[in-house]
Write a protein that holds these residues in place. Sequence first.
Motif, PDB file in Angstrom:
ATOM      1  N   THR A   1       1.739  17.204 -18.061  1.00  0.00           N
ATOM      2  CA  THR A   1       0.946  17.337 -16.839  1.00  0.00           C
ATOM      3  C   THR A   1       1.840  17.474 -15.605  1.00  0.00           C
ATOM      4  O   THR A   1       2.728  16.666 -15.386  1.00  0.00           O
ATOM      5  CB  THR A   1       0.067  16.093 -16.640  1.00  0.00           C
ATOM      6  N   PRO A   2       1.570  18.467 -14.788  1.00  0.00           N
ATOM      7  CA  PRO A   2       2.378  18.700 -13.584  1.00  0.00           C
ATOM      8  C   PRO A   2       2.272  17.561 -12.580  1.00  0.00           C
ATOM      9  O   PRO A   2       1.176  17.040 -12.336  1.00  0.00           O
ATOM     10  CB  PRO A   2       1.759  19.968 -12.980  1.00  0.00           C
ATOM     11  N   ARG A   3       3.391  17.214 -11.973  1.00  0.00           N
ATOM     12  CA  ARG A   3       3.381  16.215 -10.905  1.00  0.00           C
ATOM     13  C   ARG A   3       4.071  16.716  -9.647  1.00  0.00           C
ATOM     14  O   ARG A   3       3.886  16.144  -8.591  1.00  0.00           O
ATOM     15  CB  ARG A   3       4.010  14.909 -11.390  1.00  0.00           C
TER      16      ARG A   3
ATOM     17  N   THR B   1      11.700   8.600 -16.764  1.00  0.00           N
ATOM     18  CA  THR B   1      12.522   8.433 -17.968  1.00  0.00           C
ATOM     19  C   THR B   1      13.822   9.234 -17.898  1.00  0.00           C
ATOM     20  O   THR B   1      14.777   8.913 -18.601  1.00  0.00           O
ATOM     21  CB  THR B   1      11.744   8.855 -19.230  1.00  0.00           C
TER      22      THR B   1
ATOM     23  N   GLU C   1      -2.173  20.641 -20.619  1.00  0.00           N
ATOM     24  CA  GLU C   1      -0.994  20.241 -19.861  1.00  0.00           C
ATOM     25  C   GLU C   1      -0.018  21.418 -19.733  1.00  0.00           C
ATOM     26  O   GLU C   1       0.547  21.672 -18.666  1.00  0.00           O
ATOM     27  CB  GLU C   1      -0.332  19.023 -20.502  1.00  0.00           C
TER      28      GLU C   1
ATOM     29  N   ASP D   1       4.983  15.169 -15.791  1.00  0.00           N
ATOM     30  CA  ASP D   1       5.048  13.743 -16.068  1.00  0.00           C
ATOM     31  C   ASP D   1       6.147  13.479 -17.096  1.00  0.00           C
ATOM     32  O   ASP D   1       6.248  14.187 -18.097  1.00  0.00           O
ATOM     33  CB  ASP D   1       3.694  13.274 -16.607  1.00  0.00           C
TER      34      ASP D   1
ATOM     35  N   GLN E   1       6.820  10.615 -18.923  1.00  0.00           N
ATOM     36  CA  GLN E   1       6.729   9.444 -19.809  1.00  0.00           C
ATOM     37  C   GLN E   1       6.979   9.730 -21.284  1.00  0.00           C
ATOM     38  O   GLN E   1       7.570   8.939 -21.987  1.00  0.00           O
ATOM     39  CB  GLN E   1       5.376   8.735 -19.623  1.00  0.00           C
ATOM     40  N   ARG E   2       6.513  10.872 -21.779  1.00  0.00           N
ATOM     41  CA  ARG E   2       6.597  11.121 -23.223  1.00  0.00           C
ATOM     42  C   ARG E   2       7.755  12.025 -23.633  1.00  0.00           C
ATOM     43  O   ARG E   2       7.969  12.243 -24.820  1.00  0.00           O
ATOM     44  CB  ARG E   2       5.263  11.728 -23.709  1.00  0.00           C
TER      45      ARG E   2
ATOM     46  N   ILE F   1      10.997   4.029 -14.075  1.00  0.00           N
ATOM     47  CA  ILE F   1       9.697   4.696 -14.141  1.00  0.00           C
ATOM     48  C   ILE F   1       9.872   6.153 -14.563  1.00  0.00           C
ATOM     49  O   ILE F   1       9.117   6.662 -15.381  1.00  0.00           O
ATOM     50  CB  ILE F   1       8.968   4.610 -12.777  1.00  0.00           C
TER      51      ILE F   1
ATOM     52  N   LEU G   1      -1.543  24.000 -17.302  1.00  0.00           N
ATOM     53  CA  LEU G   1      -1.465  23.541 -15.911  1.00  0.00           C
ATOM     54  C   LEU G   1      -0.046  23.722 -15.375  1.00  0.00           C
ATOM     55  O   LEU G   1       0.148  24.056 -14.195  1.00  0.00           O
ATOM     56  CB  LEU G   1      -1.888  22.068 -15.808  1.00  0.00           C
TER      57      LEU G   1
ATOM     58  N   GLY H   1      -2.726  18.121  -8.474  1.00  0.00           N
ATOM     59  CA  GLY H   1      -1.898  16.996  -8.930  1.00  0.00           C
ATOM     60  C   GLY H   1      -0.427  17.147  -8.611  1.00  0.00           C
ATOM     61  O   GLY H   1       0.392  16.354  -9.064  1.00  0.00           O
ATOM     62  N   LEU H   2      -0.076  18.171  -7.861  1.00  0.00           N
ATOM     63  CA  LEU H   2       1.331  18.395  -7.491  1.00  0.00           C
ATOM     64  C   LEU H   2       1.612  17.648  -6.197  1.00  0.00           C
ATOM     65  O   LEU H   2       1.520  18.212  -5.108  1.00  0.00           O
ATOM     66  CB  LEU H   2       1.599  19.891  -7.330  1.00  0.00           C
ATOM     67  N   THR H   3       1.945  16.376  -6.320  1.00  0.00           N
ATOM     68  CA  THR H   3       2.128  15.555  -5.128  1.00  0.00           C
ATOM     69  C   THR H   3       3.582  15.123  -4.949  1.00  0.00           C
ATOM     70  O   THR H   3       3.954  14.660  -3.883  1.00  0.00           O
ATOM     71  CB  THR H   3       1.240  14.305  -5.207  1.00  0.00           C
TER      72      THR H   3
END
Lengths: 454, 454
Positions: free
Chosen positions: A356-358, A163, A434, A412, A414-415, A161, A437, A383-385
């Motif tokens: 995007t921040p995670r 990358t 993004e 994030d 993924q990309r 999940i 943020l 969204g910072l979890t």
Amino acid sequence: MKKTITLFFTLFIGYAQAQNADSVTIRKIYNEALANGKSYEWLRHLTKQVGPRLSGSTGAQKAVDWTKQVMEQQGFDRVFLQDVMVPHWVRGAKEEAFIHNGKQKITVPIAALGGSVATAAKGVEAGIIEVKTFPELRALGADKVKGKIVFFNRPMDPTKINTFEAYGGAVDQRANGATEAAKLGAVGAIVRSMTNVHDDNPHTGGMRYGTGVALIPTAAISTNGADLLSKLLAENPNLTFYFKQNCETLPDAKSYNVVGEIKGSEKPDEIIVVGGHLDSWDIAEGAHDDGSGCVQSIEVLRIMKSLGIKPKRTIRAVMFMNEENGLRGGVQYADLAKKNNEKHIAAIESDNGGFTPRGFGIVGTPEQREKVMPWKPLLAPYGLTDIGAGGGGADIGPLAQLGTVLFGFKPDSQRYFDYHHTAVDKFEAISQRELELGAASMAALVYLLDQYGL
Amino acid sequence: MKKTITLFFTLFIGYAQAQNADSVTIRKIYNEALANGKSYEWLRHLTKQVGPRLSGSTGAQKAVDWTKQVMEQQGFDRVFLQDVMVPHWVRGAKEEAFIHNGKQKITVPIAALGGSVATAAKGVEAGIIEVKTFPELRALGADKVKGKIVFFNRPMDPTKINTFEAYGGAVDQRANGATEAAKLGAVGAIVRSMTNVHDDNPHTGGMRYGTGVALIPTAAISTNGADLLSKLLAENPNLTFYFKQNCETLPDAKSYNVVGEIKGSEKPDEIIVVGGHLDSWDIAEGAHDDGSGCVQSIEVLRIMKSLGIKPKRTIRAVMFMNEENGLRGGVQYADLAKKNNEKHIAAIESDNGGFTPRGFGIVGTPEQREKVMPWKPLLAPYGLTDIGAGGGGADIGPLAQLGTVLFGFKPDSQRYFDYHHTAVDKFEAISQRELELGAASMAALVYLLDQYGL
């Protein structure tokens, strides 16, 4: 008992008020980044006007000069350079490669890996043997490998999940493939690009030769090229592969880390670093890797200044030089910090792209991580979890030995490897929101670190 | 006491084993989506071969035929159509617009809003008056508005972290701007595009005329166009604006919802829906809006079949028709469910784009939401952390009256309005991994809903 209850409520109300004030400030930080942010236009300049900036290149020097100038224009308290000698590898003329299958010559996209030697001037052509792992290569033995090109074709695992985990599970081929191949007498190494996408972009990246082995040329091949080569090899194991590359390693060059600083009002000797790396690969504009981290770091200081936040501690934005092929800037920064007896309480790096921040990964003691946990409710609305133990960042890594707590900004994932180390890592791959943020998230963490320490 | 403890442990171990089995199945679901997923190639076909598919168009009919065929080829237990009459609005020839400023005619990009009337054949030219809000418009009064074009220029609020909130705070201008302007005698309405980005793409979208007002033509202008117009108006309030559009509303057309089904093995009468909408705007390939939701929904059923998961309940993938300008498909689906006495226990909609999953919004009772909470640890490893009360989805909305619990799939919202209702909402805007992760997330939720009910 009554006293205890009173004390409890006083503490509780104090805590709630502090949380509320922090929440208001953090909201202002995000508003400033999203409504008046400068990071996106700075990144446009860094990618489009400065462009590629591999260590030792004129692009890298331009990036040093320009980021210094930007931070001076922002009126930070101090902007300075730190000298650092960096490796100076150059690609030379664009590579050529083809699969020679019977009478067919099928051109495939390759890019020499950073640090590789050139081929002979006429190129190298040889049989090519596909492997997925080093044990598989070793099992073949020198008999089968000698005089051949080794083709490392283990893909990144698409089921991971995150990358970066998949990258970690494949990048040994790029870093050490040439060495492992050379041990068995190979004349070259071709490595599948480190990405989950299927396209025609070769992904370059750093490699190193082990000691005592022949220096054989090595290059990345695009994933489409790798799939084609694998398919054709299955049909005709006797096909040959040709490649020609013109890279060389020149003497080390002088370069710089670029540092901007807001001096602390109460504890100026305690330093919080926020940074990214200024160098990029030569074939990329370095938008996600790591122009984003640089402009976000400058933006953190700009946001604080523009909101009139006067930090207690000294806040530094650091543009590290040479993350891609040497990490000399990161090492030099920590060496100087040690030499100058600087106390770095925390360092945050953004080098996972402008997505995007995670959350944040934390490298520190369990007690230090615990100090961060009460901040989670303040960061979750943004969204910072994903906040917990995790990686810091390559450039700030050497600070760990000084007891600095390291934070890796986690956008994030993924990309990221769609672009990483390729010609498509360019400004157009960036989402302004993004990116902004991310800058705000880093500023929020810096604000909390400054308020409460660790 | 001993008995109680034994019972407790038995229950606890049973619970832990069930969680573990679920965790294994969910891991398999993600592996299947990421390693063998079909959604991306399906979406390529739907966007590139079928293309735009506004209700009533030949594209929409092609989309009905093709998705039916895909689901039949997947061997679902039942694939069927539901007739539904839909609005049939057509754009006609491309719009023209310019700002007439003294001797200058500056062309700006516009797109008629869905449902708008045409201008007169020669177009309309008039003075133009900028407002940000309806109260501001009303305060101007008929004297100042009569005979003019009204320019609604309130941007989406960039400081909202969730872009759907910002959209919600601006879209009244698009939906009702023409009506409010017509009430004061305006001859046209131009609306700033609903996006945070600054570019040249006009964003179309639905609008409705209120009863008893003149039907005046209305169009969206790109954000760059809006900024330019606003700037020029500040310099010269007497400039005029010209636009010409050729759209018309034809008689309602026959169309269809497309439904694929895997029959439940234990409770076939209990239905779980997963869906998206098949129609798109005419100027868009409808990749994020909402080709993604359609192919993800089919993929949910394909994943279950390919893993040999035999659901207890009946699982349906529904391609709703006409979300964009009528919601007739969603209404029809619920009407038929009611008429046929079908029991829909849950419905999931994906209509927020094919971006990285972040969670699900739930529309149901607090008790129903509580039943979902124990699943959180099973979903968190996949980045699904934003799970709680929230929106469901437009198409599944009408099912709420039947007591169905609604789930809105929540992908990351940052880039959605970069593409929404424009020519750049195309296949190239999709990340394969993000799309596939979304499909897997929906499949995981369907699996849990099927296992445990609500």
